[in-house]
Design a protein around this motif. Structure first.
Motif, PDB file in Angstrom:
ATOM      1  N   GLN A 305       0.848  -1.190   0.000  1.00 34.71           N
ATOM      2  CA  GLN A 305       0.000   0.000   0.000  1.00 34.71           C
ATOM      3  C   GLN A 305       0.887   1.245   0.000  1.00 34.71           C
ATOM      4  O   GLN A 305       1.732   1.405   0.884  1.00 34.71           O
ATOM      5  CB  GLN A 305      -0.914   0.017   1.221  1.00 34.71           C
ATOM      6  N   ILE A 306       0.674   2.098  -0.984  1.00 33.44           N
ATOM      7  CA  ILE A 306       1.476   3.318  -1.119  1.00 33.44           C
ATOM      8  C   ILE A 306       0.526   4.498  -1.262  1.00 33.44           C
ATOM      9  O   ILE A 306      -0.434   4.441  -2.039  1.00 33.44           O
ATOM     10  CB  ILE A 306       2.398   3.243  -2.357  1.00 33.44           C
ATOM     11  N   SER A 307       0.806   5.560  -0.517  1.00 33.51           N
ATOM     12  CA  SER A 307      -0.032   6.751  -0.629  1.00 33.51           C
ATOM     13  C   SER A 307       0.811   8.006  -0.491  1.00 33.51           C
ATOM     14  O   SER A 307       1.850   8.007   0.183  1.00 33.51           O
ATOM     15  CB  SER A 307      -1.133   6.741   0.436  1.00 33.51           C
ATOM     16  N   ASP A 308       0.350   9.062  -1.186  1.00 33.73           N
ATOM     17  CA  ASP A 308       0.979  10.390  -1.078  1.00 33.73           C
ATOM     18  C   ASP A 308       2.487  10.316  -1.299  1.00 33.73           C
ATOM     19  O   ASP A 308       3.280  10.899  -0.554  1.00 33.73           O
ATOM     20  CB  ASP A 308       0.687  11.001   0.304  1.00 33.73           C
ATOM     21  N   ALA A 309       2.868   9.610  -2.347  1.00 36.11           N
ATOM     22  CA  ALA A 309       4.300   9.381  -2.591  1.00 36.11           C
ATOM     23  C   ALA A 309       4.706   9.876  -3.977  1.00 36.11           C
ATOM     24  O   ALA A 309       3.901   9.915  -4.914  1.00 36.11           O
ATOM     25  CB  ALA A 309       4.618   7.899  -2.458  1.00 36.11           C
ATOM     26  N   SER A 310       5.946  10.279  -4.077  1.00 33.98           N
ATOM     27  CA  SER A 310       6.569  10.583  -5.358  1.00 33.98           C
ATOM     28  C   SER A 310       7.842   9.758  -5.414  1.00 33.98           C
ATOM     29  O   SER A 310       8.837  10.077  -4.754  1.00 33.98           O
ATOM     30  CB  SER A 310       6.887  12.080  -5.476  1.00 33.98           C
ATOM     31  N   LEU A 311       7.802   8.667  -6.190  1.00 37.31           N
ATOM     32  CA  LEU A 311       8.895   7.696  -6.168  1.00 37.31           C
ATOM     33  C   LEU A 311       9.632   7.641  -7.496  1.00 37.31           C
ATOM     34  O   LEU A 311       9.022   7.654  -8.573  1.00 37.31           O
ATOM     35  CB  LEU A 311       8.343   6.303  -5.839  1.00 37.31           C
ATOM     36  N   MET A 315      12.799   0.744  -4.678  1.00 37.29           N
ATOM     37  CA  MET A 315      12.606  -0.702  -4.633  1.00 37.29           C
ATOM     38  C   MET A 315      11.901  -1.022  -3.327  1.00 37.29           C
ATOM     39  O   MET A 315      12.435  -0.761  -2.241  1.00 37.29           O
ATOM     40  CB  MET A 315      13.937  -1.440  -4.728  1.00 37.29           C
ATOM     41  N   ILE A 316      10.682  -1.563  -3.439  1.00 33.10           N
ATOM     42  CA  ILE A 316       9.829  -1.798  -2.277  1.00 33.10           C
ATOM     43  C   ILE A 316       9.384  -3.248  -2.267  1.00 33.10           C
ATOM     44  O   ILE A 316       8.964  -3.792  -3.292  1.00 33.10           O
ATOM     45  CB  ILE A 316       8.609  -0.851  -2.308  1.00 33.10           C
ATOM     46  N   GLY A 317       9.461  -3.887  -1.109  1.00 28.53           N
ATOM     47  CA  GLY A 317       9.178  -5.309  -0.989  1.00 28.53           C
ATOM     48  C   GLY A 317       7.713  -5.655  -0.883  1.00 28.53           C
ATOM     49  O   GLY A 317       6.822  -4.861  -1.233  1.00 28.53           O
ATOM     50  N   ASN A 318       7.441  -6.862  -0.381  1.00 31.01           N
ATOM     51  CA  ASN A 318       6.090  -7.379  -0.230  1.00 31.01           C
ATOM     52  C   ASN A 318       5.477  -6.930   1.098  1.00 31.01           C
ATOM     53  O   ASN A 318       6.181  -6.782   2.094  1.00 31.01           O
ATOM     54  CB  ASN A 318       6.102  -8.914  -0.275  1.00 31.01           C
ATOM     55  N   HIS A 319       4.155  -6.740   1.109  1.00 29.96           N
ATOM     56  CA  HIS A 319       3.424  -6.435   2.347  1.00 29.96           C
ATOM     57  C   HIS A 319       3.962  -5.181   3.035  1.00 29.96           C
ATOM     58  O   HIS A 319       4.146  -5.150   4.251  1.00 29.96           O
ATOM     59  CB  HIS A 319       3.474  -7.628   3.313  1.00 29.96           C
ATOM     60  N   VAL A 320       4.215  -4.139   2.245  1.00 24.62           N
ATOM     61  CA  VAL A 320       4.739  -2.882   2.777  1.00 24.62           C
ATOM     62  C   VAL A 320       3.627  -1.832   2.807  1.00 24.62           C
ATOM     63  O   VAL A 320       2.772  -1.792   1.924  1.00 24.62           O
ATOM     64  CB  VAL A 320       5.917  -2.370   1.912  1.00 24.62           C
ATOM     65  N   LYS A 321       3.657  -0.975   3.831  1.00 19.28           N
ATOM     66  CA  LYS A 321       2.806   0.211   3.869  1.00 19.28           C
ATOM     67  C   LYS A 321       3.727   1.430   3.890  1.00 19.28           C
ATOM     68  O   LYS A 321       4.570   1.567   4.779  1.00 19.28           O
ATOM     69  CB  LYS A 321       1.908   0.204   5.103  1.00 19.28           C
ATOM     70  N   TYR A 322       3.555   2.295   2.873  1.00 15.26           N
ATOM     71  CA  TYR A 322       4.458   3.440   2.753  1.00 15.26           C
ATOM     72  C   TYR A 322       3.659   4.709   2.501  1.00 15.26           C
ATOM     73  O   TYR A 322       2.883   4.794   1.561  1.00 15.26           O
ATOM     74  CB  TYR A 322       5.456   3.219   1.615  1.00 15.26           C
ATOM     75  N   ASN A 323       3.857   5.677   3.359  1.00 15.89           N
ATOM     76  CA  ASN A 323       3.259   6.991   3.196  1.00 15.89           C
ATOM     77  C   ASN A 323       4.335   7.987   3.583  1.00 15.89           C
ATOM     78  O   ASN A 323       4.581   8.221   4.756  1.00 15.89           O
ATOM     79  CB  ASN A 323       2.024   7.143   4.097  1.00 15.89           C
ATOM     80  N   GLY A 324       4.989   8.546   2.589  1.00 18.98           N
ATOM     81  CA  GLY A 324       6.124   9.388   2.956  1.00 18.98           C
ATOM     82  C   GLY A 324       6.590  10.276   1.829  1.00 18.98           C
ATOM     83  O   GLY A 324       6.126  10.186   0.697  1.00 18.98           O
ATOM     84  N   LYS A 325       7.567  11.108   2.155  1.00 20.51           N
ATOM     85  CA  LYS A 325       8.049  12.123   1.236  1.00 20.51           C
ATOM     86  C   LYS A 325       9.323  11.714   0.505  1.00 20.51           C
ATOM     87  O   LYS A 325       9.751  12.395  -0.414  1.00 20.51           O
ATOM     88  CB  LYS A 325       8.316  13.416   2.005  1.00 20.51           C
ATOM     89  N   TYR A 326       9.949  10.602   0.905  1.00 19.02           N
ATOM     90  CA  TYR A 326      11.226  10.229   0.304  1.00 19.02           C
ATOM     91  C   TYR A 326      11.019   9.653  -1.092  1.00 19.02           C
ATOM     92  O   TYR A 326      10.022   8.982  -1.357  1.00 19.02           O
ATOM     93  CB  TYR A 326      11.962   9.228   1.198  1.00 19.02           C
ATOM     94  N   THR A 327      11.961   9.891  -1.990  1.00 21.02           N
ATOM     95  CA  THR A 327      11.801   9.547  -3.399  1.00 21.02           C
ATOM     96  C   THR A 327      12.482   8.236  -3.759  1.00 21.02           C
ATOM     97  O   THR A 327      11.852   7.308  -4.248  1.00 21.02           O
ATOM     98  CB  THR A 327      12.365  10.679  -4.287  1.00 21.02           C
ATOM     99  N   SER A 328      13.770   8.139  -3.513  1.00 22.09           N
ATOM    100  CA  SER A 328      14.532   6.950  -3.889  1.00 22.09           C
ATOM    101  C   SER A 328      14.719   6.083  -2.653  1.00 22.09           C
ATOM    102  O   SER A 328      15.691   6.246  -1.903  1.00 22.09           O
ATOM    103  CB  SER A 328      15.883   7.346  -4.487  1.00 22.09           C
ATOM    104  N   VAL A 329      13.785   5.163  -2.425  1.00 23.75           N
ATOM    105  CA  VAL A 329      13.798   4.377  -1.192  1.00 23.75           C
ATOM    106  C   VAL A 329      14.068   2.905  -1.493  1.00 23.75           C
ATOM    107  O   VAL A 329      13.851   2.426  -2.610  1.00 23.75           O
ATOM    108  CB  VAL A 329      12.463   4.510  -0.427  1.00 23.75           C
ATOM    109  N   SER A 330      14.534   2.201  -0.473  1.00 23.46           N
ATOM    110  CA  SER A 330      14.718   0.755  -0.543  1.00 23.46           C
ATOM    111  C   SER A 330      14.118   0.178   0.727  1.00 23.46           C
ATOM    112  O   SER A 330      14.691   0.307   1.816  1.00 23.46           O
ATOM    113  CB  SER A 330      16.201   0.396  -0.655  1.00 23.46           C
ATOM    114  N   ILE A 331      12.932  -0.446   0.604  1.00 20.63           N
ATOM    115  CA  ILE A 331      12.165  -0.888   1.757  1.00 20.63           C
ATOM    116  C   ILE A 331      11.912  -2.384   1.652  1.00 20.63           C
ATOM    117  O   ILE A 331      11.386  -2.857   0.636  1.00 20.63           O
ATOM    118  CB  ILE A 331      10.818  -0.139   1.850  1.00 20.63           C
ATOM    119  N   GLY A 332      12.281  -3.141   2.682  1.00 23.83           N
ATOM    120  CA  GLY A 332      12.113  -4.577   2.667  1.00 23.83           C
ATOM    121  C   GLY A 332      10.696  -5.016   3.031  1.00 23.83           C
ATOM    122  O   GLY A 332       9.808  -4.203   3.315  1.00 23.83           O
ATOM    123  N   ASP A 333      10.480  -6.325   3.009  1.00 26.81           N
ATOM    124  CA  ASP A 333       9.164  -6.902   3.276  1.00 26.81           C
ATOM    125  C   ASP A 333       8.651  -6.557   4.672  1.00 26.81           C
ATOM    126  O   ASP A 333       9.422  -6.383   5.616  1.00 26.81           O
ATOM    127  CB  ASP A 333       9.218  -8.435   3.154  1.00 26.81           C
TER     128      ASP A 333
END
Length: 338
Positions: A305-311, A315-333
């Protein structure tokens, strides 16, 4: 023809994504790296694949319990017998192949699952062996081969002075798998290690000295999946190739609410896009929801689930919830940043 795929490394350079998923099973544009690898090899070989043998690491190195079932299905999907072996201890590239010794017979291809490639050459199955190579700008960072009249004469590891710009990408063809096994067995029986490990380059050199002739298999594209940024770039290249081949990778059940998909993109099943611009060069896995976002040039896995993002370059993994201002992110499962 058999394919041997050593893939026991833990993929530490791709953390945090490889904490839960082995690097070769990382999904790019809807298929895992190892699935795409064996498909690409089959297309070059242009003959039936009898068996695909995978060499994985132990569960203690992060290989989930369902890894074997996943790999056997990949082999089955290609009409081949699947075999899975475990390399309990990392003892080098030749030792990884040795772990699949029960499958080493007849013509075989050894492909280390660190890379993807695109090629249109036809493998010469009458040669003693072939080594996949790619012309590179800076050969000092790679193992390279020297040629004489189309035959490989030397293997040089990370040359300090220019000797060749044909880099070895980690895929090899051997006409006689039994002979390959004999040479690896000789290394192990005599404990002939280099930097503490049994290396495939020593096997190649020994076979060459015995008269085996190796030819190059030149590839058009060589795509790295070792770190986050190269993996995201590989996703981009794969999407471009799929588009050039006329493939549509957007599921027909995607829900678009005031949203746009700019091709090329991969969009899995049951994806919902609300007030979002997706693409170009984005892969997003099934059961994901994106709201109020702009995403380009990124690799996103399933159930996210991603909201209010500019990416961009994310690289974002499985079962992630992301709501943030960062652009180039690397987020694990199983991570939440909200």
């Amino acid at each position: 023809m058999k394919i041997i795929v050593p893939m026991a490394g833990i993929g530490s350079r791709l953390r945090p994504h490889t904490l839960t998923v082995p690097k070769p099973l990382t999904v790019i544009a809807g298929k895992s790296i190892v699935h795409r690898l064996v498909e690409n090899i089959a297309s070059v070989v242009k003959q039936p694949i009898e068996e695909i043998a995978f060499v994985i690491g132990p569960a203690t190195k992060g290989f989930p319990s369902n890894t074997k079932d996943t790999l056997l299905k990949i082999a089955s999907d290609l009409g081949a017998k699947g075999s899975v072996y475990v390399q309990e201890e990392a003892l080098g590239t030749a030792h990884a192949i040795y772990c699949a010794k029960e499958s080493l017979s007849g013509p075989c291809i050894v492909a280390y699952a660190d890379t993807l490639f695109k090629a249109d050459f036809t493998l010469d199955v009458n040669a003693d062996g072939a080594i996949w190579v790619k012309q590179v700008e800076d050969p000092s960072a790679f193992g390279v081969v020297k040629l004489n009249e189309g035959v490989i004469t030397d293997f040089v590891e990370k040359p300090k002075e220019f000797v060749s710009d044909l880099a070895i990408i980690g895929i090899y063809y051997f006409k006689d798998g039994d002979k390959l096994l004999t040479e690896i067995q000789y290394l192990i029986d005599n404990d002939l290690r280099e930097n503490g490990e049994y290396q495939i380059t020593n096997v190649l050199e020994s076979l060459k000295q015995q008269g085996a002739k190796f030819v190059p298999g030149k590839v058009d594209a060589w795509m790295d999946c070792g770190k986050k940024d190269p993996t995201v770039d590989t996703n981009k290249q794969i999407l471009v190739f799929e588009q050039e081949d006329g493939n549509n990778l957007v599921s027909n059940d995607v829900v678009l609410e005031n949203s746009e998909i700019i091709q090329p993109c991969y969009v899995g099943k049951n994806v919902v896009l609300k007030n979002t611009t997706l693409g170009p060069y984005v892969s997003i896995g099934e059961n994901s929801v994106v709201e109020n976002s702009t995403i380009v040039n990124s690799l996103i896995q399933t159930n996210t689930q991603i909201s209010d993002a500019s990416l961009d370059m994310a690289m974002i993994g499985n079962h992630v919830k992301y709501n943030g201002k960062y652009t180039s992110v690397s987020i694990g499962d199983y991570t939440e940043l909200i």
